[in-house]
Write an enzyme that holds these catalytic residues in place. Structure first.
Site, short mmCIF file in Angstrom:
data_model
loop_
_atom_site.label_atom_id
_atom_site.label_comp_id
_atom_site.label_asym_id
_atom_site.label_seq_id
_atom_site.Cartn_x
_atom_site.Cartn_y
_atom_site.Cartn_z
CD1 TRP A 130 -20.32 52.42 -6.41
CD2 TRP A 130 -20.36 54.64 -6.71
NE1 TRP A 130 -21.22 52.93 -5.51
CE2 TRP A 130 -21.26 54.31 -5.67
CE3 TRP A 130 -20.22 55.96 -7.06
CZ2 TRP A 130 -22.01 55.26 -5.00
CZ3 TRP A 130 -20.98 56.92 -6.39
CH2 TRP A 130 -21.85 56.56 -5.36
CG ASP A 131 -21.27 58.47 -10.54
OD1 ASP A 131 -22.48 58.20 -10.57
OD2 ASP A 131 -20.83 59.63 -10.50
CG LEU A 132 -20.06 54.34 -17.10
CD1 LEU A 132 -18.89 55.32 -17.18
CD2 LEU A 132 -19.72 53.06 -17.83
#
Length: 306
Positions: A201-203
């Site tokens: 989700w937050d790469l």
């Protein structure tokens, strides 16, 4: 006498701003929590602390075997609760995420392998090379099926679309409102098939660090700090477009990432527009009257309007 663990002022301010009384309570409890974890796992501090918006990370060494590690202290919420589950799943599959050495379910504290914090992927001079490296890491992560019990993209999208009628009219700019409406329409086209892969989700490029030679991971790029959910890999691409933002590179990056992950382009585009919608709705809820310029530009580029 116990060791005193300081809490950075920036972390305290962020927690107070976004989480109110709960954030202030979390910050107040951090020194005692750190002391308990150091004692419980036989750790000694090994350098200055690191921090982001949500967590305090202490470089440590395990006294039993001298292994460098990182003690991550964060509040447990919907986004962070699945982190140990995801890290174990990726580790079992050899998927290129940071190794989880231990976990305290009650406090949410994580003992992680130490990576090379001096070498984030964001520091690479060749940005296209960094995009390619991120795509290779992401392809390994999303190849893993999501374990049971994680939050799902289907649930998230259901809540997001339910909020559209109330918040769509809040941005002051008519062009922003039209962009959000188009993003919502795109999401509706794919919402019925939200997917089942394990998503980070937050790469973005700061959430990938180089591995350490003393851990046998020299030459590897390793993902950390997931906010995991089960869903479609197309929902993963937005951070790599927005971080190190370059308007003229948006379409190139998007195409490179969809190719690296083997995604159907139009479906991935819809899910990426879904991230623009998600951020726009969050912003409207917080009283922001304009879309973030980078987010609006990403939407325009993917919609062919630039």
């Amino acid at each position: 006498m116990g060791r005193v663990i300081g809490v950075p002022e920036e972390l305290a301010a962020t927690q107070s701003r976004f989480n109110g009384a709960a954030g202030r309570a979390f910050v107040a409890a951090l020194p005692d929590l750190a002391e308990r974890c150091l004692e419980r796992w036989g750790l000694r501090p090994d350098g200055p602390s690191l921090y982001g918006m949500c967590a305090l990370v202490l470089p440590v060494v395990r006294e039993a075997d001298g292994r460098p590690a990182a003690l991550k202290l964060q509040a447990v919420d919907e986004e962070t609760a699945g982190e140990p589950v995801a890290l174990r799943a990726w580790s079992a599959a050899g998927a290129g995420a940071v190794e989880l050495l231990d976990h305290d379910p009650e406090s949410g504290a994580l003992l992680l392998e130490r990576l090379d914090e001096r070498r984030p992927l964001s520091g690479e001079a060749d940005v296209r090379g960094a995009v390619t490296a991120l795509g290779a890491v992401l392809a390994r992560l999303v190849a893993v099926p999501a374990p049971e019990g994680l939050r799902t993209l289907g649930e998230l999208v259901e809540r997001m679309l339910a909020a559209v009628p109330e918040r769509l009219g809040l941005p002051a700019d008519a062009a922003d409102r039209r962009l959000l409406a188009d993003c919502a329409a795109a999401v509706r086209e794919v919402a019925g098939e939200p997917g089942d892969r394990l998503l980070h989700w937050d790469l973005h490029y700061d959430n990938i660090l180089a591995g350490r030679a003393d851990a046998g991971r020299a030459g590897e790029w390793i993902a950390l700090d997931p906010k995991p959910l089960a869903g479609d890999p197309g929902f993963e691409l937005f951070p790599a477009l927005d971080n190190l933002f370059d308007a003229d590179e948006v379409v190139w990056r998007f195409d490179a990432l969809t190719e690296a992950l083997g995604l159907e382009r139009e479906r991935a585009r819809a899910w990426t527009l879904g991230r623009v919608l998600q951020n726009g709705l969050w912003g409207a809820e917080e009283g922001k009257v304009r879309l973030a310029p980078d987010h609006a530009e990403i939407a325009r580029r993917l919609l062919g309007r630039a």
